[in-house]
Motif scaffolding. Structure first.
Motif, short mmCIF file in Angstrom:
data_model
loop_
_atom_site.label_atom_id
_atom_site.label_comp_id
_atom_site.label_asym_id
_atom_site.label_seq_id
_atom_site.Cartn_x
_atom_site.Cartn_y
_atom_site.Cartn_z
N ALA A 146 -5.21 -80.49 2.11
CA ALA A 146 -4.44 -79.25 2.00
C ALA A 146 -3.05 -79.44 2.57
N ILE A 147 -2.10 -78.76 1.95
CA ILE A 147 -0.73 -78.72 2.46
C ILE A 147 -0.60 -77.43 3.26
N VAL A 148 -0.45 -77.58 4.57
CA VAL A 148 -0.47 -76.43 5.47
C VAL A 148 0.71 -76.47 6.42
N LEU A 149 0.93 -75.33 7.03
CA LEU A 149 2.02 -75.20 7.99
C LEU A 149 1.60 -75.84 9.31
N LEU A 150 2.49 -76.63 9.88
CA LEU A 150 2.23 -77.28 11.16
C LEU A 150 2.53 -76.31 12.30
N PRO A 151 1.99 -76.58 13.48
CA PRO A 151 1.39 -77.83 13.95
C PRO A 151 -0.09 -77.95 13.58
N VAL A 152 -0.60 -79.19 13.68
CA VAL A 152 -2.01 -79.49 13.48
C VAL A 152 -2.49 -80.28 14.69
N ALA A 153 -3.45 -79.73 15.40
CA ALA A 153 -3.97 -80.41 16.59
C ALA A 153 -5.49 -80.51 16.54
N PRO A 161 1.58 -87.29 5.13
CA PRO A 161 3.03 -87.14 5.00
C PRO A 161 3.47 -85.69 5.19
N LEU A 162 4.64 -85.54 5.81
CA LEU A 162 5.24 -84.21 5.92
C LEU A 162 5.84 -83.85 4.57
N TRP A 205 -1.83 -72.49 16.97
CA TRP A 205 -1.15 -72.36 15.68
C TRP A 205 -0.54 -70.96 15.54
N ARG A 206 -1.28 -69.95 15.97
CA ARG A 206 -0.76 -68.57 15.90
C ARG A 206 0.47 -68.41 16.78
N GLY A 258 18.19 -72.03 16.53
CA GLY A 258 17.63 -72.40 17.83
C GLY A 258 16.12 -72.39 17.92
N VAL A 259 15.42 -72.19 16.82
CA VAL A 259 13.96 -72.29 16.82
C VAL A 259 13.56 -73.50 15.98
N PRO A 260 12.43 -74.10 16.25
CA PRO A 260 12.00 -75.27 15.46
C PRO A 260 11.89 -74.92 13.99
N ASP A 261 12.25 -75.89 13.15
CA ASP A 261 12.11 -75.68 11.71
C ASP A 261 10.65 -75.51 11.32
N SER A 262 10.45 -74.87 10.20
CA SER A 262 9.12 -74.78 9.61
C SER A 262 8.82 -76.10 8.89
N VAL A 263 7.66 -76.68 9.17
CA VAL A 263 7.30 -77.98 8.59
C VAL A 263 5.90 -77.90 7.99
N LEU A 264 5.76 -78.43 6.78
CA LEU A 264 4.47 -78.53 6.13
C LEU A 264 3.97 -79.97 6.19
#
Length: 297
Positions: A146-153, A161-162, A205-206, A258-264
């Motif tokens: 699945a292609i999901v929104l990070l983070p993943v822990a 791959p991102l 994640w939330r 100033g906030v982290p980018d959204s990364v999939l």
């Protein structure tokens, strides 16, 4: 290892789990007497009894218990090695189920098209992943990746791959004081109630999607969140492509600095990695980039 028979090991494993010669035979599609023969051959090869059998019960000897505890993971690993070799020999074929969170936009479809051209014998199915349960479909085996929104822990998940790196925007009602702004700073979000995903999305994640200490509603879907935003019940962080895709007249999307980018990222279960999954990961790596990609919340 000389003369080792895999069928003898399979027989012992089935008998150790069933503790019944008849049921073990049914699992292996052989007769009860054949189970006894295979067990006897294995015990002769080892030089000791592994199973005690009386008229009333079947149980493992102490040596049998230790042998079972060590054999079961080794046999599972051997089966995986054979399965991976078989997949490589056959090439990428069959079916692969790909989950996506947010929007299956042109970049995701490019990856799927590339994968299909490379592997025409493999059918691709696309499944939407719930906003409030980004990892559940992968963990439960409903999708292969699945292609999901990070983070993943999640320890049982592999991050491949991102797929996208996008600036964050904050969605606010047209009546909100921020609606007329051209941009915002991270500090200005500190006192804004940010709508987050509900459980079963993990807490870390939330919090990453709604970094605010101000209480706000939790939602199950992206549409629920945007509806609450339009009702001025809170704001919501979304990546720029998602903001553009879900544009509506009663909601304004303001860029946030100033906030982290959204990364999939592409994720799959550690125990479910196949040649199909690895091939799709290569297609994603070729289609995505760190600066543009599929849309997600």
């Amino acid at each position: 290892m000389s003369g080792l028979e895999v069928r003898e090991l399979e027989c012992f494993l089935a008998l150790a789990e069933e503790l019944h010669f008849g049921r073990a035979g049914e699992r292996l599609y052989v007769s009860q007497s054949r189970v006894s023969q295979l067990l006897a051959a294995l015990e002769q090869r080892i030089g000791a009894r592994l199973v005690e059998r009386t008229s009333r019960r079947v149980r493992l000897t102490p040596l049998g218990e230790r042998f079972h505890a060590e054999l079961r993971p080794a046999y599972a690993e051997l089966a995986d090695v054979v399965g991976r070799a078989r997949e490589s020999a056959r090439g990428v074929a069959g079916r692969i189920r790909i989950g996506f969170q947010g929007t299956a936009d042109a970049r995701l479809m490019e990856a799927i098209t590339t994968f299909q051209k490379r592997h025409p014998g493999c059918v691709t199915e696309i499944v939407e992943v719930p906003f409030a349960d980004p990892f559940g479909a992968v963990r439960q085996g409903d999708v292969d990746a699945a292609i999901v929104l990070l983070p993943v822990a999640e320890p049982e998940l592999v991050l491949g791959p991102l797929f996208s790196r996008q600036q964050q925007t904050v969605a606010v009602s047209v009546r909100h004081p921020f609606a007329s702004r051209t941009s915002l700073g991270a500090a200005e979000l500190a006192d804004v109630p940010l709508i987050s995903a509900a459980a079963p999305a993990p807490a870390y994640w939330r919090e990453a999607q709604a970094p605010s200490a101000v209480p706000a509603p939790a939602v199950r879907t992206l549409q629920e969140g945007l509806t609450l935003v339009a009702a001025d019940r809170g704001a919501m962080l979304l990546c720029r492509p998602t903001a553009e895709y879900h544009g509506r007249r009663d909601v304004v999307f303001v860029p946030v600095e100033g906030v982290p980018d959204s990364v999939l990222g592409l994720v799959w279960h550690r125990d479910g990695e196949t040649e199909r999954v690895r091939a799709f990961a290569r297609a994603v790596a070729g289609a995505g980039s760190a600066d543009e990609g599929a849309s997600a919340a």
